[in-house]
Structures are given as structure tokens and as C-alpha cells.
Write a protein that holds these residues in place. Structure first.
Motif, PDB file in Angstrom:
ATOM      1  N   GLU A 160      54.430  11.834  -5.081  1.00 28.65           N
ATOM      2  CA  GLU A 160      53.953  13.051  -4.432  1.00 28.65           C
ATOM      3  C   GLU A 160      52.939  13.768  -5.317  1.00 28.65           C
ATOM      4  OE1 GLU A 160      55.846  17.362  -3.003  1.00 28.65           O
ATOM      5  OE2 GLU A 160      57.035  15.926  -4.163  1.00 28.65           O
ATOM      6  N   ARG A 161      51.863  14.234  -4.722  1.00 26.64           N
ATOM      7  CA  ARG A 161      50.829  14.983  -5.442  1.00 26.64           C
ATOM      8  C   ARG A 161      51.335  16.393  -5.721  1.00 26.64           C
ATOM      9  NH1 ARG A 161      44.833  13.827  -4.576  1.00 26.64           N
ATOM     10  NH2 ARG A 161      43.681  15.421  -5.728  1.00 26.64           N
ATOM     11  N   ILE A 162      51.387  16.773  -7.020  1.00 21.18           N
ATOM     12  CA  ILE A 162      51.950  18.076  -7.374  1.00 21.18           C
ATOM     13  C   ILE A 162      50.968  18.986  -8.097  1.00 21.18           C
ATOM     14  CG2 ILE A 162      54.303  17.168  -7.497  1.00 21.18           C
ATOM     15  CD1 ILE A 162      53.985  17.298 -10.602  1.00 21.18           C
ATOM     16  N   ALA A 163      49.828  18.446  -8.545  1.00 19.97           N
ATOM     17  CA  ALA A 163      48.859  19.268  -9.275  1.00 19.97           C
ATOM     18  C   ALA A 163      47.517  18.562  -9.274  1.00 19.97           C
ATOM     19  CB  ALA A 163      49.327  19.516 -10.712  1.00 19.97           C
ATOM     20  N   PHE A 220      34.848  10.532 -21.617  1.00 16.37           N
ATOM     21  CA  PHE A 220      34.049  11.390 -22.485  1.00 16.37           C
ATOM     22  C   PHE A 220      34.816  12.558 -23.095  1.00 16.37           C
ATOM     23  CE2 PHE A 220      31.443  10.386 -18.590  1.00 16.37           C
ATOM     24  CZ  PHE A 220      30.996   9.182 -19.067  1.00 16.37           C
ATOM     25  N   GLY A 221      36.046  12.762 -22.726  1.00 17.76           N
ATOM     26  CA  GLY A 221      36.778  13.915 -23.223  1.00 17.76           C
ATOM     27  C   GLY A 221      38.221  13.879 -22.762  1.00 17.76           C
ATOM     28  N   GLY A 222      38.902  15.006 -22.918  1.00 11.90           N
ATOM     29  CA  GLY A 222      40.298  15.060 -22.515  1.00 11.90           C
ATOM     30  C   GLY A 222      40.769  16.488 -22.385  1.00 11.90           C
ATOM     31  N   ILE A 223      41.971  16.643 -21.836  1.00 14.24           N
ATOM     32  CA  ILE A 223      42.576  17.953 -21.638  1.00 14.24           C
ATOM     33  C   ILE A 223      44.039  17.889 -22.067  1.00 14.24           C
ATOM     34  CG2 ILE A 223      43.123  19.782 -19.984  1.00 14.24           C
ATOM     35  CD1 ILE A 223      40.896  18.732 -18.195  1.00 14.24           C
ATOM     36  N   MET A 224      44.492  18.935 -22.757  1.00 14.26           N
ATOM     37  CA  MET A 224      45.909  19.074 -23.080  1.00 14.26           C
ATOM     38  C   MET A 224      46.527  20.094 -22.137  1.00 14.26           C
ATOM     39  SD  MET A 224      48.322  17.958 -25.133  1.00 14.26           S
ATOM     40  CE  MET A 224      47.805  17.579 -26.822  1.00 14.26           C
ATOM     41  N   TYR A 225      47.704  19.732 -21.609  1.00 11.82           N
ATOM     42  CA  TYR A 225      48.434  20.617 -20.705  1.00 11.82           C
ATOM     43  C   TYR A 225      49.774  20.996 -21.318  1.00 11.82           C
ATOM     44  CZ  TYR A 225      45.133  19.135 -17.074  1.00 11.82           C
ATOM     45  OH  TYR A 225      43.990  18.881 -16.346  1.00 11.82           O
ATOM     46  N   ASP A 279      43.768   7.656 -18.924  1.00  8.53           N
ATOM     47  CA  ASP A 279      45.133   7.483 -19.438  1.00  8.53           C
ATOM     48  C   ASP A 279      45.770   8.854 -19.656  1.00  8.53           C
ATOM     49  OD1 ASP A 279      47.366   6.055 -20.085  1.00  8.53           O
ATOM     50  OD2 ASP A 279      46.727   5.512 -22.110  1.00  8.53           O
ATOM     51  N   ALA A 280      47.083   8.852 -19.801  1.00  9.79           N
ATOM     52  CA  ALA A 280      47.838  10.087 -20.034  1.00  9.79           C
ATOM     53  C   ALA A 280      49.088   9.763 -20.833  1.00  9.79           C
ATOM     54  CB  ALA A 280      48.212  10.755 -18.713  1.00  9.79           C
ATOM     55  N   ALA A 281      49.615  10.781 -21.533  1.00 11.30           N
ATOM     56  CA  ALA A 281      50.820  10.586 -22.342  1.00 11.30           C
ATOM     57  C   ALA A 281      51.528  11.916 -22.552  1.00 11.30           C
ATOM     58  CB  ALA A 281      50.470   9.977 -23.696  1.00 11.30           C
ATOM     59  N   PHE A 282      52.848  11.887 -22.506  1.00  9.89           N
ATOM     60  CA  PHE A 282      53.661  13.051 -22.865  1.00  9.89           C
ATOM     61  C   PHE A 282      53.920  13.049 -24.366  1.00  9.89           C
ATOM     62  CE2 PHE A 282      55.076  12.942 -18.352  1.00  9.89           C
ATOM     63  CZ  PHE A 282      54.881  14.282 -18.041  1.00  9.89           C
ATOM     64  N   GLN A 298      55.812  22.792 -18.348  1.00  6.11           N
ATOM     65  CA  GLN A 298      56.954  23.673 -18.157  1.00  6.11           C
ATOM     66  C   GLN A 298      57.477  23.555 -16.743  1.00  6.11           C
ATOM     67  OE1 GLN A 298      58.368  25.310 -20.574  1.00  6.11           O
ATOM     68  NE2 GLN A 298      56.782  25.008 -22.142  1.00  6.11           N
ATOM     69  N   ASP A 299      58.788  23.337 -16.602  1.00  5.08           N
ATOM     70  CA  ASP A 299      59.427  23.262 -15.286  1.00  5.08           C
ATOM     71  C   ASP A 299      58.776  22.207 -14.396  1.00  5.08           C
ATOM     72  OD1 ASP A 299      61.174  25.371 -15.979  1.00  5.08           O
ATOM     73  OD2 ASP A 299      59.638  26.843 -15.444  1.00  5.08           O
ATOM     74  N   GLY A 300      58.387  21.096 -15.004  1.00  6.49           N
ATOM     75  CA  GLY A 300      57.854  19.991 -14.224  1.00  6.49           C
ATOM     76  C   GLY A 300      56.456  20.184 -13.708  1.00  6.49           C
ATOM     77  N   ARG A 301      55.698  21.113 -14.303  1.00  5.49           N
ATOM     78  CA  ARG A 301      54.328  21.376 -13.853  1.00  5.49           C
ATOM     79  C   ARG A 301      53.407  21.513 -15.065  1.00  5.49           C
ATOM     80  NH1 ARG A 301      53.656  21.148  -8.062  1.00  5.49           N
ATOM     81  NH2 ARG A 301      55.794  21.368  -7.267  1.00  5.49           N
ATOM     82  N   PRO A 302      52.141  21.081 -14.913  1.00  7.38           N
ATOM     83  CA  PRO A 302      51.182  21.205 -16.022  1.00  7.38           C
ATOM     84  C   PRO A 302      50.408  22.519 -15.952  1.00  7.38           C
ATOM     85  CG  PRO A 302      50.233  19.862 -14.293  1.00  7.38           C
ATOM     86  CD  PRO A 302      51.608  20.268 -13.806  1.00  7.38           C
ATOM     87  N   GLU A 303      50.183  23.119 -17.106  1.00  8.31           N
ATOM     88  CA  GLU A 303      49.346  24.307 -17.223  1.00  8.31           C
ATOM     89  C   GLU A 303      48.311  24.020 -18.301  1.00  8.31           C
ATOM     90  OE1 GLU A 303      47.919  27.991 -16.196  1.00  8.31           O
ATOM     91  OE2 GLU A 303      49.661  27.000 -15.285  1.00  8.31           O
ATOM     92  N   ARG A 304      47.050  24.074 -17.934  1.00  5.71           N
ATOM     93  CA  ARG A 304      45.987  23.696 -18.871  1.00  5.71           C
ATOM     94  C   ARG A 304      45.977  24.596 -20.107  1.00  5.71           C
ATOM     95  NH1 ARG A 304      39.912  21.864 -17.857  1.00  5.71           N
ATOM     96  NH2 ARG A 304      39.018  22.409 -19.866  1.00  5.71           N
ATOM     97  N   ILE A 305      45.855  23.951 -21.293  1.00  2.00           N
ATOM     98  CA  ILE A 305      45.748  24.680 -22.547  1.00  2.00           C
ATOM     99  C   ILE A 305      44.296  24.699 -23.025  1.00  2.00           C
ATOM    100  CG2 ILE A 305      46.436  24.774 -24.967  1.00  2.00           C
ATOM    101  CD1 ILE A 305      49.058  23.446 -24.195  1.00  2.00           C
ATOM    102  N   ASP A 306      43.742  23.515 -23.283  1.00  2.43           N
ATOM    103  CA  ASP A 306      42.387  23.454 -23.820  1.00  2.43           C
ATOM    104  C   ASP A 306      41.897  22.016 -23.790  1.00  2.43           C
ATOM    105  OD1 ASP A 306      40.010  24.223 -24.979  1.00  2.43           O
ATOM    106  OD2 ASP A 306      40.961  25.363 -26.595  1.00  2.43           O
TER     107      ASP A 306
END
Length: 347
Positions: free
Chosen positions: A194-197, A221-226, A205-208, A229-237
Motif C-alpha cells: 500500500e502507498r503510504i507516503a 545524484f543525491g539522497g534524502i534522510m527521513y 535504494d533505501a535502508a533503515f 516515527q509511527d510507521g511514517r517518514p518525515e523528511r530531515i535533510d
């Protein structure tokens, strides 16, 4: 003709890297060293996962079109393969990602779709991480996967280290969704993700993080850290991502302090980037006694990353050079990938 296009693209990327100079990522000072994958069988390393049982060992695999269906354990101290696991009974169609869950199992994702979303079903394979590093053949468990909103290309799979839930990030030039699998995967029938975000990145690629508090997503060319919390991603930088031939993979080191970035190609290099400040996982920040608000930027990008945005940092000559370098790399690699796609369609 495809080989000519790829060679031209590689030349563009290498030339861009020469122009950017220090625009690339800084290697972790006191952490793990970069290493080169020496195995001549591994020419399209498309996923990377740090072993939970064997210090300094990373699991990887080739992309599509390789038989037998192998997963390789590479010793980062030497770059040599120390074990090959052959997955019996299956052929990999477009194998793109690998992750290790809290159950001690290795998850290998056959989820790529270079035709842009034409395969109604894709697969995830699971097998126990071997306690002893030795060549072996085994039959994995296979899970059939569909997406709630239809087929798509994807190259990113991450298993949460606490809940064991499996997540996939779709791959599209304009960004795509983060998909959550069932609480437990089943071999009976289809597992609907299911699409959640939304993920604003052309993700490869992605990794916890080991404590599950951070989700790192990388692109070409780049990346994002999230923050997770509570099963949802919140962008940091943004993430600082090294210049590579074709950036395909990322994983956290077991201590959570460093991201390891991999690429395709013969004798491909895996490069570490140390994290700091808000990018650090919560348990690491607590151990350091400074929380996640220290404001350090050792793991932040110097220029606009793939899908990244200006964080409002002070402008300087060094940052300006890095930004120009990142733009050059983005244009060069974008042109290369566009040519590959064009010729692939004509073939």
C-alpha cells in the motif's frame, strides 16, 4: 550501440567528477574504509546490506540477466567474496535490492521493471543469513508482490529492524511512493503493498538505520534522510552522496554512524559517508549525549541533491563550487541515462 551509449555516459560522469573536485562526499575519518568489490562475477552490484552476523561483511548481488541466481558475501577488509549463496529453483528477472530483517533473514527483491511498470507481479525472496560463511545452495521462500495502485518500476527495498515490516520505494524520475507491505508476508496468494507516503527522489535504494529511527533513500545524484516515527517518514535533510559511475545501493553500518554507498560496474567501489547532527539515528545521538539537534552537517550535501532543496545554509565559495559540480554531474548522468532509455526503446 548500447555499449557506445554507456561508454559515452561513463565518460561524461568521470569528466564531471574531475570538474567538481571536492564536491564529492567526504569519507568517514575514523569509521569504515572504502573498498572495491574484487569478484569478477559481480559486475552490476545493485543492492547492499551489512551482515548482522559477520563483522565487516556486506551482502550484494547482480542486477538482471545473470545465472545462476547468486547472492555474495563480500569482506570489506579485502574486497573479496567470502561466500556465495546460490538460490535454487528460481531465476532473477530484475533483482534490485537486498535487506536483512530482525528475524535474521536476508530479503532479496526482484522488483525492477525497466519497461516502466508492465509486470503485474514482482517477487521478494527470503533465506536465513548463513551462520558460517561458505559457498552453499539453498531454496529460498518466495513472496509474490503487487502494488495497490498498479505495476511500477522499483529498486529500493528496506526491512524495518524492529517490526520486520517490508517497504518498497517506487522509482520514477519525478519521484514516487513509499509502499508498505502486509504486517507479515505470506506465501499463500499475493502480498499487496500500500502507498503510504511520497518520496521526492529518483530512488535507486533505501535502508533503515539499525535502531529503526531513520530511513535513508538514495538516488543517482543525491539522497534524502527521513525521520521514522509511527510507521511514517518525515523528511530531515539531504544526504551527502559520493560521485559514482551509477549509484545503485546504500546501507547503514551496524553501528548506525555511517552510510555505505555502492555502484555498478566491474571492480565497483563502496564508499562510506559519516553521519552527524540530525541525520544520526536516535540511539547514536543519545549515546553521544548531544541529541539530534547538534546542527552538525558532516553528512549533509553541499549542493542540491536529487530531489533535494536548498536548506538555507550560508553561501560560500566552496558551496558554490559544489553546487555547480552537482549540477554538472546531474546533467551528465541525466543525459547518459536518457540516451540509454532512448536506445533501449528503439532496440
Amino acid at each position: 550501440m548500447r555499449m557506445g551509449v554507456c561508454a559515452a555516459g561513463a565518460a561524461l560522469v568521470l569528466a564531471a567528477g574531475a570538474v567538481t573536485g571536492t564536491a564529492g562526499a567526504a569519507v568517514a575519518a575514523d569509521g569504515p574504509e572504502p573498498f572495491t568489490i574484487e569478484d569478477p562475477r559481480i559486475v552490476e552490484s545493485s543492492g547492499l546490506a551489512a551482515s548482522r552476523l559477520h563483522e565487516g561483511v556486506y551482502w550484494t548481488h547482480n542486477d538482471s540477466g545473470y545465472t545462476p541466481f547468486n547472492v555474495y558475501a563480500v569482506d570489506s577488509r579485502t574486497g573479496r567474496t567470502v561466500a556465495t549463496v546460490t538460490l535454487s529453483g528460481f531465476e532473477g528477472r530484475d533483482v534490485e535490492a537486498i535487506s536483512i530483517g530482525p528475524d535474521g533473514n536476508v530479503y532479496v527483491a526482484d522488483i525492477g521493471d525497466n519497461l516502466g511498470g508492465t509486470w503485474p507481479e514482482v517477487w521478494i525472496f527470503r533465506f536465513p543469513e548463513p551462520e558460517k560463511l561458505a559457498d552453499q545452495t539453498l531454496t529460498p521462500t518466495r513472496f509474490t508482490v503487487r502494488y495497490s495502485d498498479g505495476p511500477r518500476d522499483a529498486e529500493s527495498l528496506a526491512v524495518h529492524p524492529k517490526t520486520g515490516r517490508v517497504y518498497i520505494v517506487g522509482k520514477h524520475e519525478d519521484g514516487d511512493g513509499l509502499y508498505r507491505g502486509p504486517e507479515k508476508l505470506t506465501t499463500e496468494g499475493v502480498n499487496t503493498f500500500e502507498r503510504i507516503a511520497e518520496i521526492d527522489l529518483w530512488a535507486t535504494d533505501a535502508a533503515f538505520s539499525p535502531d529503526g529511527s531513520r530511513l535513508a533513500v538514495r538516488g543517482y545524484f543525491g539522497g534524502i534522510m527521513y525521520d521514522w516515527q509511527d510507521g511514517r517518514p518525515e523528511r530531515i535533510d539531504r544526504l551527502q552522496v559520493p560521485i559514482q559511475r551509477q549509484g545503485e545501493s546504500v546501507t547503514f553500518t551496524p553501528d548506525g554512524r555511517t552510510l555505505m554507498f555502492g555502484t555498478e560496474g566491474e571492480r565497483s567501489e563502496v564508499r562510506p559517508v559519516e553521519l552527524s547532527g540530525d541525520l544520526l539515528p536516535e540511539d547514536v545521538a543519545e549515546k553521544d549525549g548531544n541529541g539530534n539537534g547538534s546542527g552538525g552537517d558532516g553528512g549533509k550535501a553541499d549542493g542540491r541533491g536529487d530531489g533535494g532543496q536548498d536548506s538555507g545554509a550560508e553561501d560560500s565559495a566552496g558551496q558554490g563550487s559544489a553546487l555547480k559540480g552537482a549540477v554538472i554531474v546531474a546533467v551528465a548522468v541525466g543525459a547518459w541515462l536518457g540516451l540509454r532509455k532512448l536506445f533501449r526503446r528503439r532496440a
